[in-house]
Design a protein around this motif. Structure first.
Motif, PDB file in Angstrom:
ATOM      1  N   GLU A 178      35.577 -27.693 -26.976  1.00 60.06           N
ATOM      2  CA  GLU A 178      35.382 -27.449 -25.887  1.00 60.06           C
ATOM      3  C   GLU A 178      34.224 -28.150 -25.406  1.00 60.06           C
ATOM      4  OE1 GLU A 178      34.450 -23.410 -23.165  1.00 60.06           O
ATOM      5  OE2 GLU A 178      34.280 -23.444 -25.558  1.00 60.06           O
ATOM      6  N   PHE A 232      38.703 -23.977 -24.590  1.00 66.97           N
ATOM      7  CA  PHE A 232      39.393 -25.297 -24.587  1.00 66.97           C
ATOM      8  C   PHE A 232      40.663 -25.182 -25.445  1.00 66.97           C
ATOM      9  CE2 PHE A 232      40.452 -29.697 -26.377  1.00 66.97           C
ATOM     10  CZ  PHE A 232      40.219 -30.262 -25.280  1.00 66.97           C
ATOM     11  N   MET A 279      36.973 -24.411 -15.897  1.00 65.57           N
ATOM     12  CA  MET A 279      37.253 -25.301 -16.383  1.00 65.57           C
ATOM     13  C   MET A 279      38.565 -25.970 -15.794  1.00 65.57           C
ATOM     14  SD  MET A 279      37.245 -24.096 -20.480  1.00 65.57           S
ATOM     15  CE  MET A 279      38.244 -25.552 -20.863  1.00 65.57           C
ATOM     16  N   SER A 296      35.156 -18.377 -17.995  1.00 68.65           N
ATOM     17  CA  SER A 296      35.039 -19.819 -17.971  1.00 68.65           C
ATOM     18  C   SER A 296      36.512 -20.608 -17.625  1.00 68.65           C
ATOM     19  CB  SER A 296      34.410 -20.565 -19.213  1.00 68.65           C
ATOM     20  OG  SER A 296      35.494 -20.281 -20.415  1.00 68.65           O
ATOM     21  N   GLN A 297      37.457 -19.929 -17.657  1.00 71.82           N
ATOM     22  CA  GLN A 297      38.748 -20.694 -17.282  1.00 71.82           C
ATOM     23  C   GLN A 297      38.754 -21.297 -15.942  1.00 71.82           C
ATOM     24  OE1 GLN A 297      41.118 -21.535 -19.377  1.00 71.82           O
ATOM     25  NE2 GLN A 297      40.125 -20.603 -21.325  1.00 71.82           N
TER      26      GLN A 297
END
Length: 317
Positions: free
Chosen positions: A306, A115, A147, A143-144
Protein backbone atom coordinates in the motif's frame (compact mmCIF):
# COMPACT_ATOMS: atom_id res chain seq x y z
CA UNK A 1 -67.77 -19.60 -26.36
CA UNK A 2 -68.10 -16.70 -23.89
CA UNK A 3 -69.11 -17.34 -20.30
CA UNK A 4 -72.31 -16.05 -18.68
CA UNK A 5 -70.28 -13.44 -16.80
CA UNK A 6 -68.70 -12.16 -20.01
CA UNK A 7 -72.13 -12.05 -21.73
CA UNK A 8 -73.57 -10.07 -18.79
CA UNK A 9 -70.67 -7.62 -18.88
CA UNK A 10 -71.17 -7.10 -22.62
CA UNK A 11 -74.92 -6.51 -22.12
CA UNK A 12 -74.28 -3.93 -19.37
CA UNK A 13 -71.86 -2.08 -21.63
CA UNK A 14 -74.45 -2.05 -24.46
CA UNK A 15 -77.04 -0.58 -22.07
CA UNK A 16 -74.63 2.13 -20.93
CA UNK A 17 -73.86 3.05 -24.55
CA UNK A 18 -77.62 3.26 -25.24
CA UNK A 19 -78.01 5.83 -22.43
CA UNK A 20 -79.61 3.53 -19.89
CA UNK A 21 -78.51 4.33 -16.34
CA UNK A 22 -76.90 1.22 -14.93
CA UNK A 23 -75.93 1.39 -11.21
CA UNK A 24 -72.41 0.41 -10.27
CA UNK A 25 -72.21 -2.85 -8.39
CA UNK A 26 -70.23 -2.55 -5.17
CA UNK A 27 -67.84 -5.27 -4.17
CA UNK A 28 -69.36 -7.72 -1.69
CA UNK A 29 -68.39 -7.03 1.94
CA UNK A 30 -65.66 -9.13 3.44
CA UNK A 31 -66.68 -11.95 5.72
CA UNK A 32 -66.40 -11.22 9.46
CA UNK A 33 -62.83 -11.61 10.69
CA UNK A 34 -61.41 -11.72 7.15
CA UNK A 35 -59.31 -8.80 5.98
CA UNK A 36 -60.15 -7.45 2.53
CA UNK A 37 -57.84 -8.55 -0.23
CA UNK A 38 -54.96 -6.18 -0.87
CA UNK A 39 -53.25 -5.67 -4.21
CA UNK A 40 -49.86 -7.38 -4.43
CA UNK A 41 -46.98 -5.23 -3.21
CA UNK A 42 -44.33 -4.45 -5.74
CA UNK A 43 -40.80 -5.51 -4.86
CA UNK A 44 -38.60 -2.53 -4.01
CA UNK A 45 -36.41 -1.51 -6.90
CA UNK A 46 -32.67 -1.90 -6.55
CA UNK A 47 -31.34 1.63 -6.37
CA UNK A 48 -27.58 1.01 -6.27
CA UNK A 49 -25.69 3.95 -7.70
CA UNK A 50 -23.15 3.55 -10.46
CA UNK A 51 -19.70 5.12 -10.22
CA UNK A 52 -16.92 5.35 -12.76
CA UNK A 53 -13.44 4.22 -11.79
CA UNK A 54 -10.53 5.79 -13.66
CA UNK A 55 -8.95 2.51 -14.60
CA UNK A 56 -5.86 3.97 -16.24
CA UNK A 57 -5.02 5.95 -13.10
CA UNK A 58 -5.58 2.89 -10.92
CA UNK A 59 -3.38 0.76 -13.14
CA UNK A 60 -0.64 3.39 -12.96
CA UNK A 61 -0.88 3.24 -9.16
CA UNK A 62 -0.25 -0.52 -9.20
CA UNK A 63 -3.84 -1.72 -8.88
CA UNK A 64 -4.96 -4.66 -11.01
CA UNK A 65 -7.52 -3.56 -13.60
CA UNK A 66 -9.46 -5.36 -16.36
CA UNK A 67 -8.03 -5.39 -19.88
CA UNK A 68 -4.63 -4.16 -18.66
CA UNK A 69 -1.54 -5.92 -20.00
CA UNK A 70 -0.56 -9.02 -18.09
CA UNK A 71 1.82 -8.18 -15.24
CA UNK A 72 3.60 -10.03 -12.43
CA UNK A 73 1.29 -8.21 -10.01
CA UNK A 74 -1.80 -9.64 -11.66
CA UNK A 75 -0.25 -13.10 -11.89
CA UNK A 76 0.57 -13.19 -8.18
CA UNK A 77 -2.93 -12.16 -7.17
CA UNK A 78 -4.23 -14.97 -9.38
CA UNK A 79 -2.17 -17.36 -7.28
CA UNK A 80 -3.28 -15.82 -3.98
CA UNK A 81 -6.99 -15.78 -4.85
CA UNK A 82 -7.22 -19.37 -6.07
CA UNK A 83 -7.39 -21.18 -2.67
CA UNK A 84 -9.68 -18.44 -1.33
CA UNK A 85 -12.15 -18.98 -4.17
CA UNK A 86 -11.97 -22.76 -3.75
CA UNK A 87 -12.88 -22.42 -0.08
CA UNK A 88 -15.61 -19.89 -0.86
CA UNK A 89 -17.43 -22.31 -3.17
CA UNK A 90 -16.96 -25.40 -1.01
CA UNK A 91 -14.14 -26.98 -3.02
CA UNK A 92 -11.40 -26.52 -0.43
CA UNK A 93 -9.98 -28.97 2.07
CA UNK A 94 -12.86 -28.36 4.47
CA UNK A 95 -16.42 -27.10 4.30
CA UNK A 96 -16.60 -23.60 5.77
CA UNK A 97 -19.50 -21.59 7.11
CA UNK A 98 -19.54 -18.24 5.33
CA UNK A 99 -16.49 -19.24 3.30
CA UNK A 100 -17.29 -16.44 0.86
CA UNK A 101 -16.77 -13.82 3.59
CA UNK A 102 -13.06 -12.98 3.47
CA UNK A 103 -11.45 -10.46 5.83
CA UNK A 104 -8.15 -8.79 4.92
CA UNK A 105 -6.32 -7.37 7.93
CA UNK A 106 -2.87 -6.94 9.47
CA UNK A 107 -1.24 -6.85 12.89
CA UNK A 108 -0.51 -3.10 12.84
CA UNK A 109 -1.03 -0.17 10.47
CA UNK A 110 1.01 0.39 7.33
CA UNK A 111 1.33 -3.26 6.26
CA UNK A 112 -0.50 -2.86 2.93
CA UNK A 113 -3.85 -4.47 3.78
CA UNK A 114 -5.97 -1.92 1.89
CA UNK A 115 -3.81 -2.24 -1.21
CA UNK A 116 -4.10 -6.02 -0.93
CA UNK A 117 -7.88 -5.80 -0.44
CA UNK A 118 -8.57 -3.76 -3.55
CA UNK A 119 -6.22 -5.83 -5.72
CA UNK A 120 -7.72 -9.08 -4.47
CA UNK A 121 -11.22 -7.78 -5.20
CA UNK A 122 -10.21 -6.61 -8.67
CA UNK A 123 -8.60 -9.97 -9.42
CA UNK A 124 -11.69 -11.91 -8.30
CA UNK A 125 -13.88 -9.59 -10.40
CA UNK A 126 -12.03 -10.90 -13.45
CA UNK A 127 -13.41 -14.39 -12.78
CA UNK A 128 -16.10 -15.64 -15.16
CA UNK A 129 -18.24 -17.32 -12.51
CA UNK A 130 -18.09 -14.93 -9.55
CA UNK A 131 -18.99 -11.41 -8.54
CA UNK A 132 -17.31 -9.53 -5.70
CA UNK A 133 -18.24 -6.88 -3.16
CA UNK A 134 -15.41 -4.83 -1.65
CA UNK A 135 -16.43 -3.64 1.84
CA UNK A 136 -14.50 -0.87 3.58
CA UNK A 137 -14.88 -2.13 7.13
CA UNK A 138 -11.99 -0.04 8.49
CA UNK A 139 -14.54 2.34 9.96
CA UNK A 140 -11.97 4.33 11.98
CA UNK A 141 -9.65 5.00 9.01
CA UNK A 142 -11.54 4.24 5.79
CA UNK A 143 -9.38 4.40 2.67
CA UNK A 144 -11.01 2.46 -0.16
CA UNK A 145 -12.96 5.36 -1.69
CA UNK A 146 -9.87 7.56 -1.56
CA UNK A 147 -7.69 4.87 -3.16
CA UNK A 148 -10.25 4.41 -5.92
CA UNK A 149 -10.63 8.13 -6.54
CA UNK A 150 -14.24 8.34 -5.30
CA UNK A 151 -15.89 10.93 -3.00
CA UNK A 152 -17.18 10.07 0.51
CA UNK A 153 -20.48 8.22 0.57
CA UNK A 154 -22.97 6.59 2.91
CA UNK A 155 -22.29 2.94 3.60
CA UNK A 156 -22.06 0.13 6.13
CA UNK A 157 -22.49 2.16 9.33
CA UNK A 158 -25.53 3.97 7.92
CA UNK A 159 -27.16 0.61 7.16
CA UNK A 160 -26.43 -0.72 10.66
CA UNK A 161 -27.80 2.45 12.23
CA UNK A 162 -31.03 2.07 10.23
CA UNK A 163 -30.53 5.28 8.26
CA UNK A 164 -30.16 3.61 4.87
CA UNK A 165 -30.95 0.39 3.02
CA UNK A 166 -28.12 -1.78 1.74
CA UNK A 167 -29.30 -1.43 -1.86
CA UNK A 168 -29.15 2.38 -1.54
CA UNK A 169 -25.48 2.56 -0.48
CA UNK A 170 -23.91 -0.10 -2.70
CA UNK A 171 -21.83 1.41 -5.50
CA UNK A 172 -21.83 -0.43 -8.80
CA UNK A 173 -18.70 0.23 -10.83
CA UNK A 174 -17.63 0.14 -14.46
CA UNK A 175 -15.74 -3.05 -13.55
CA UNK A 176 -18.61 -5.34 -14.46
CA UNK A 177 -18.51 -7.71 -11.48
CA UNK A 178 -17.20 -5.34 -8.80
CA UNK A 179 -19.46 -3.54 -6.30
CA UNK A 180 -18.26 -1.35 -3.42
CA UNK A 181 -19.78 -0.93 0.04
CA UNK A 182 -18.19 2.16 1.68
CA UNK A 183 -17.66 2.38 5.43
CA UNK A 184 -20.27 5.13 5.71
CA UNK A 185 -20.75 8.00 8.12
CA UNK A 186 -18.35 7.87 11.12
CA UNK A 187 -20.07 6.82 14.32
CA UNK A 188 -18.98 6.98 17.97
CA UNK A 189 -20.32 3.47 18.59
CA UNK A 190 -18.91 1.84 15.47
CA UNK A 191 -17.62 -1.16 17.42
CA UNK A 192 -21.02 -1.74 19.00
CA UNK A 193 -22.70 -1.50 15.60
CA UNK A 194 -20.29 -4.07 14.14
CA UNK A 195 -20.96 -6.35 17.13
CA UNK A 196 -24.74 -5.99 16.93
CA UNK A 197 -27.32 -8.57 15.91
CA UNK A 198 -28.06 -6.34 12.93
CA UNK A 199 -24.50 -6.84 11.69
CA UNK A 200 -24.76 -10.61 12.15
CA UNK A 201 -27.99 -10.66 10.14
CA UNK A 202 -26.50 -8.46 7.44
CA UNK A 203 -23.43 -10.68 7.08
CA UNK A 204 -25.59 -13.81 6.94
CA UNK A 205 -27.71 -12.23 4.21
CA UNK A 206 -24.65 -11.16 2.24
CA UNK A 207 -23.11 -14.63 2.55
CA UNK A 208 -26.19 -16.63 1.56
CA UNK A 209 -28.30 -14.50 -0.76
CA UNK A 210 -26.00 -14.81 -3.79
CA UNK A 211 -23.94 -18.03 -3.82
CA UNK A 212 -21.67 -16.76 -6.61
CA UNK A 213 -20.74 -13.58 -4.70
CA UNK A 214 -17.50 -13.23 -2.74
CA UNK A 215 -17.26 -10.42 -0.18
CA UNK A 216 -13.88 -8.89 0.68
CA UNK A 217 -13.68 -6.91 3.94
CA UNK A 218 -10.87 -4.37 4.34
CA UNK A 219 -10.62 -4.57 8.13
CA UNK A 220 -8.76 -2.51 10.76
CA UNK A 221 -5.44 -3.84 12.14
CA UNK A 222 -5.94 -6.57 14.71
CA UNK A 223 -3.75 -5.12 17.46
CA UNK A 224 -4.93 -1.50 17.25
CA UNK A 225 -8.71 -1.76 17.37
CA UNK A 226 -11.41 -4.17 18.51
CA UNK A 227 -13.60 -3.87 15.39
CA UNK A 228 -11.53 -6.38 13.43
CA UNK A 229 -11.80 -9.00 16.17
CA UNK A 230 -15.57 -8.60 16.16
CA UNK A 231 -15.66 -8.98 12.38
CA UNK A 232 -13.36 -11.99 12.51
CA UNK A 233 -15.95 -13.96 14.47
CA UNK A 234 -18.26 -13.89 11.44
CA UNK A 235 -15.68 -14.60 8.73
CA UNK A 236 -15.05 -17.85 6.90
CA UNK A 237 -11.50 -16.88 5.84
CA UNK A 238 -8.98 -14.29 7.01
CA UNK A 239 -5.98 -12.89 5.12
CA UNK A 240 -3.29 -11.37 7.36
CA UNK A 241 -0.88 -9.04 5.55
CA UNK A 242 2.63 -8.89 7.02
CA UNK A 243 5.24 -6.33 5.95
CA UNK A 244 8.57 -8.06 5.27
CA UNK A 245 11.44 -6.87 7.46
CA UNK A 246 9.16 -4.55 9.44
CA UNK A 247 6.61 -6.45 11.52
CA UNK A 248 7.94 -8.26 14.57
CA UNK A 249 7.25 -11.99 14.72
CA UNK A 250 5.76 -11.61 18.20
CA UNK A 251 3.24 -9.07 16.85
CA UNK A 252 2.24 -11.44 14.05
CA UNK A 253 1.75 -14.31 16.50
CA UNK A 254 -0.26 -12.09 18.83
CA UNK A 255 -2.46 -11.01 15.93
CA UNK A 256 -3.03 -14.61 14.87
CA UNK A 257 -4.00 -15.51 18.44
CA UNK A 258 -6.83 -12.96 18.33
CA UNK A 259 -8.39 -14.78 15.35
CA UNK A 260 -7.66 -18.31 16.53
CA UNK A 261 -11.29 -19.36 16.06
CA UNK A 262 -11.17 -18.83 12.29
CA UNK A 263 -10.34 -22.14 10.58
CA UNK A 264 -8.56 -20.62 7.56
CA UNK A 265 -5.90 -17.94 7.93
CA UNK A 266 -3.80 -16.94 4.95
CA UNK A 267 -0.54 -15.09 5.61
CA UNK A 268 0.61 -12.67 2.91
CA UNK A 269 4.19 -11.38 3.14
CA UNK A 270 4.22 -7.93 1.59
CA UNK A 271 7.24 -5.99 0.25
CA UNK A 272 9.37 -9.15 0.21
CA UNK A 273 12.61 -8.45 -1.68
CA UNK A 274 13.20 -10.76 -4.61
CA UNK A 275 16.41 -12.59 -5.50
CA UNK A 276 18.19 -10.02 -7.65
CA UNK A 277 20.64 -12.59 -9.03
CA UNK A 278 17.88 -14.88 -10.22
CA UNK A 279 15.68 -12.15 -11.68
CA UNK A 280 18.15 -9.68 -13.08
CA UNK A 281 17.72 -6.97 -10.44
CA UNK A 282 16.11 -6.00 -7.20
CA UNK A 283 12.38 -6.01 -6.66
CA UNK A 284 9.65 -6.45 -4.10
CA UNK A 285 6.88 -8.95 -3.94
CA UNK A 286 4.26 -10.91 -2.10
CA UNK A 287 4.92 -14.17 -0.37
CA UNK A 288 2.16 -16.15 1.20
CA UNK A 289 1.47 -19.03 3.55
CA UNK A 290 -1.79 -20.92 3.52
CA UNK A 291 -3.29 -23.48 5.84
CA UNK A 292 -5.81 -24.46 8.48
CA UNK A 293 -5.40 -23.55 12.14
CA UNK A 294 -1.67 -22.96 12.70
CA UNK A 295 -0.32 -24.85 9.73
CA UNK A 296 1.32 -22.64 7.11
CA UNK A 297 3.14 -23.30 3.91
CA UNK A 298 5.02 -20.90 1.70
CA UNK A 299 5.44 -19.67 -1.82
CA UNK A 300 6.07 -16.23 -3.21
CA UNK A 301 4.40 -13.76 -5.46
CA UNK A 302 4.98 -10.27 -6.77
CA UNK A 303 4.00 -6.68 -6.03
CA UNK A 304 4.69 -3.96 -3.53
CA UNK A 305 2.38 -2.80 -0.80
CA UNK A 306 0.00 0.00 0.00
CA UNK A 307 1.30 3.39 -1.00
CA UNK A 308 4.28 1.98 -2.95
CA UNK A 309 4.81 1.89 -6.68
CA UNK A 310 4.89 -1.83 -7.55
CA UNK A 311 7.94 -3.34 -9.15
CA UNK A 312 7.68 -4.81 -12.64
CA UNK A 313 9.95 -7.67 -11.64
CA UNK A 314 8.36 -10.80 -10.14
CA UNK A 315 9.56 -12.20 -6.86
CA UNK A 316 10.50 -15.84 -6.82
CA UNK A 317 9.36 -18.82 -4.79
Amino acid sequence: MTSLIEQAAQRLEQLRQAGVAVPEVAAPPAAPGVAPAQPPRAEPAVTSRRVELKLEDLNAAGIVTPNAPRTPVADQFRVIKRPLIANAVGKGAATLKHGNLIMVTSAVAGEGKSFTSVNLAMSIAAELDHTVVLVDADVARPSQLRMLGLPPSEGLLDVLEGKAELSDVLLRTNVDKLTILPSGTPHAKATELLASEGMARLLDEMATRYPDRIIIFDSPPLLLTTESRVLASHMGQIVVVVSAGRTQQAAVQQALDTIDSCPVRLLVLNKARSDSAAYGGSGYGYGYGYGYERETGGQAGGTEGEGDRPSNRPAGA
